[in-house]
Design an enzyme around this catalytic site. Sequence first.
Site, short mmCIF file in Angstrom:
data_model
loop_
_atom_site.label_atom_id
_atom_site.label_comp_id
_atom_site.label_asym_id
_atom_site.label_seq_id
_atom_site.Cartn_x
_atom_site.Cartn_y
_atom_site.Cartn_z
N ASN A 74 38.98 55.76 30.37
CA ASN A 74 38.87 55.46 28.94
C ASN A 74 39.92 54.46 28.48
O ASN A 74 39.77 53.84 27.43
CB ASN A 74 38.97 56.74 28.11
CG ASN A 74 40.22 57.55 28.41
OD1 ASN A 74 40.47 57.89 29.56
ND2 ASN A 74 41.03 57.83 27.40
N ARG A 75 41.01 54.32 29.25
CA ARG A 75 42.03 53.35 28.81
C ARG A 75 42.88 52.87 29.99
O ARG A 75 42.75 53.38 31.11
CB ARG A 75 42.92 53.94 27.72
CG ARG A 75 43.70 55.19 28.12
CD ARG A 75 44.35 55.78 26.87
NE ARG A 75 44.86 57.11 27.07
CZ ARG A 75 46.15 57.40 27.23
NH1 ARG A 75 47.05 56.44 27.24
NH2 ARG A 75 46.53 58.65 27.39
N ILE B 116 44.84 51.28 33.04
CA ILE B 116 44.49 50.78 34.37
C ILE B 116 43.12 51.30 34.80
O ILE B 116 42.31 50.54 35.37
CB ILE B 116 45.59 51.19 35.37
CG1 ILE B 116 46.92 50.49 35.02
CG2 ILE B 116 45.18 50.91 36.80
CD1 ILE B 116 48.13 50.98 35.80
N ASP C 64 38.64 67.65 33.24
CA ASP C 64 40.10 67.67 33.31
C ASP C 64 40.48 67.85 34.78
O ASP C 64 40.02 68.82 35.42
CB ASP C 64 40.62 68.84 32.46
CG ASP C 64 42.13 68.76 32.26
OD1 ASP C 64 42.86 68.50 33.23
OD2 ASP C 64 42.56 68.97 31.11
N VAL C 65 41.29 66.95 35.30
CA VAL C 65 41.62 67.03 36.74
C VAL C 65 42.51 68.24 37.06
O VAL C 65 42.72 68.55 38.23
CB VAL C 65 42.27 65.73 37.28
CG1 VAL C 65 41.32 64.55 37.12
CG2 VAL C 65 43.62 65.47 36.63
N TYR D 45 57.76 62.86 38.01
CA TYR D 45 56.75 61.80 38.19
C TYR D 45 56.89 61.14 39.57
O TYR D 45 55.90 60.96 40.29
CB TYR D 45 56.96 60.77 37.07
CG TYR D 45 55.97 59.62 37.05
CD1 TYR D 45 54.67 59.79 36.58
CD2 TYR D 45 56.35 58.35 37.47
CE1 TYR D 45 53.78 58.74 36.54
CE2 TYR D 45 55.46 57.28 37.43
CZ TYR D 45 54.17 57.47 36.96
OH TYR D 45 53.29 56.42 36.92
N LYS E 233 54.18 61.06 42.67
CA LYS E 233 53.63 59.80 43.18
C LYS E 233 53.97 59.60 44.65
O LYS E 233 53.18 59.01 45.40
CB LYS E 233 54.14 58.63 42.33
CG LYS E 233 53.64 58.67 40.88
CD LYS E 233 52.13 58.61 40.80
CE LYS E 233 51.60 58.39 39.40
NZ LYS E 233 50.13 58.35 39.34
N ILE F 158 53.07 47.88 34.34
CA ILE F 158 51.81 47.31 33.88
C ILE F 158 51.74 47.52 32.37
O ILE F 158 52.14 48.58 31.87
CB ILE F 158 50.61 48.03 34.57
CG1 ILE F 158 50.86 48.23 36.09
CG2 ILE F 158 49.32 47.28 34.31
CD1 ILE F 158 50.99 46.99 36.92
P1 NDP Z 1 47.57 55.67 30.46
O1 NDP Z 1 48.56 56.66 29.92
O2 NDP Z 1 47.17 54.51 29.63
O3 NDP Z 1 46.23 56.46 30.90
C1 NDP Z 1 46.28 57.63 31.65
C2 NDP Z 1 44.87 58.11 31.88
O4 NDP Z 1 44.91 59.37 32.57
C3 NDP Z 1 44.12 58.36 30.57
O5 NDP Z 1 42.78 58.00 30.73
C4 NDP Z 1 44.26 59.86 30.41
O6 NDP Z 1 43.30 60.46 29.59
C5 NDP Z 1 44.08 60.28 31.86
N1 NDP Z 1 44.49 61.66 32.07
C6 NDP Z 1 45.72 62.19 31.88
N2 NDP Z 1 45.69 63.51 32.15
C7 NDP Z 1 44.42 63.81 32.53
C8 NDP Z 1 43.76 65.00 32.93
N3 NDP Z 1 44.41 66.17 32.99
N4 NDP Z 1 42.46 64.95 33.28
C9 NDP Z 1 41.78 63.77 33.20
N5 NDP Z 1 42.34 62.62 32.81
C10 NDP Z 1 43.65 62.64 32.48
O7 NDP Z 1 48.16 55.28 31.84
P2 NDP Z 1 48.03 53.94 32.73
O8 NDP Z 1 46.69 53.35 32.61
O9 NDP Z 1 49.23 53.15 32.50
O10 NDP Z 1 48.20 54.63 34.17
C11 NDP Z 1 47.10 54.91 35.03
C12 NDP Z 1 47.68 55.37 36.37
O11 NDP Z 1 48.54 54.35 36.87
C13 NDP Z 1 48.52 56.63 36.26
O12 NDP Z 1 48.33 57.43 37.40
C14 NDP Z 1 49.94 56.10 36.21
O13 NDP Z 1 50.87 57.03 36.69
C15 NDP Z 1 49.82 54.89 37.14
N6 NDP Z 1 50.85 53.88 36.93
C16 NDP Z 1 50.98 53.22 35.74
C17 NDP Z 1 51.96 52.25 35.61
C18 NDP Z 1 52.16 51.47 34.36
O14 NDP Z 1 53.09 50.66 34.34
N7 NDP Z 1 51.36 51.61 33.33
C19 NDP Z 1 52.88 51.95 36.71
C20 NDP Z 1 52.65 52.70 37.89
C21 NDP Z 1 51.67 53.62 37.98
P3 NDP Z 1 43.56 60.62 27.98
O15 NDP Z 1 43.37 59.25 27.40
O16 NDP Z 1 42.53 61.60 27.55
O17 NDP Z 1 44.97 61.10 27.84
#
Ligand code: NDP
Length: 248
Positions: A25-26, A28, A62-63, A154, A158, A187
């Site tokens: 939904n948002r 990456i 929900d994961v 975290y 990871k 990112i």
């Molecule tokens: P965001 O916080 O923008 O998005 C996180 C996503 O994970 C959302 O879609 C969120 O859903 C979903 N999510 C969280 N908890 C659950 C759950 N229990 N069940 C299902 N979905 C869930 O994060 P990013 O896009 O920035 O990050 C995506 C991945 O990349 C993550 O694993 C993050 O750790 C990793 N990452 C990101 C970096 C960065 O700089 N942004 C750097 C390195 C790694 P909801 O919108 O409903 O909360």
Amino acid sequence: MTQTGTEPAPTAAREPRSVLVTGANRGIGRAIAERFVAAGDRVATLYRSGDLPDGVLGVVGDVRDTASVDAAFTEVEAAHGPVEVLVANAGVTRDGLMLRMSDEDFDDVLDVNLTGSFRCARRASKGMIRLRRGRIILISSVVGLYGSPGQVNYAASKAGLVGMARSITRELGGRGVTANVVAPGYIDTAMTAALPDDRQAAYRASIPAGRFAQPEEVAGVVQFLASDDAAYISGAVIPVDGGLGMGH
Ligand code: NDP
């Protein structure tokens, strides 16, 4: 077929694959899902909230919940066929210095980032074993191997994904399944926008590329790992971090 200089190189026709990205939904996850849709694949997401890109089948789940993961896969399989490409992207942070970090903040992050990825990979592997092919791509982070103050939970979650991908590779490598880790650096998403300005500036200064990346830059690497060209890459950790984690 003869090509003229102006014609694009022909791409081999490929059957659309069933792709599941968690949390599309948002951020990456959204960019990754959009990329697979543009490539003509059948793309689904297990997501909690928000809106989805065009062309993505959404199943609310929900994961952290095995039954929810199982139900989402069952629904996706009914609509798109067995999942051939899993991108375990859903992730959270609960930052804080270790001395003050509660058990709950540690466990919650592990439950989503590490155990959540395991629940999805385990469920996806059933269909992949039957198909005798599959791609499991786990979204980790540069801090998994580099470390980060205030992110013991975290970083541990990871780093655990590396052991997971390598163990899956040893279990399923002979069955046409690859498992790899993508380790993004900083990112531009909601996760990094939440950092205070001074920390953002400090991070930017420490990245050889001198900038944060866009989610699409991670999506391109994920798409490569899911492609035929990456069939012999497994158990690898692919950094997408502008050089931040070199050597880690
Ligand atoms: P965001 O916080 O923008 O998005 C996180 C996503 O994970 C959302 O879609 C969120 O859903 C979903 N999510 C969280 N908890 C659950 C759950 N229990 N069940 C299902 N979905 C869930 O994060 P990013 O896009 O920035 O990050 C995506 C991945 O990349 C993550 O694993 C993050 O750790 C990793 N990452 C990101 C970096 C960065 O700089 N942004 C750097 C390195 C790694 P909801 O919108 O409903 O909360």
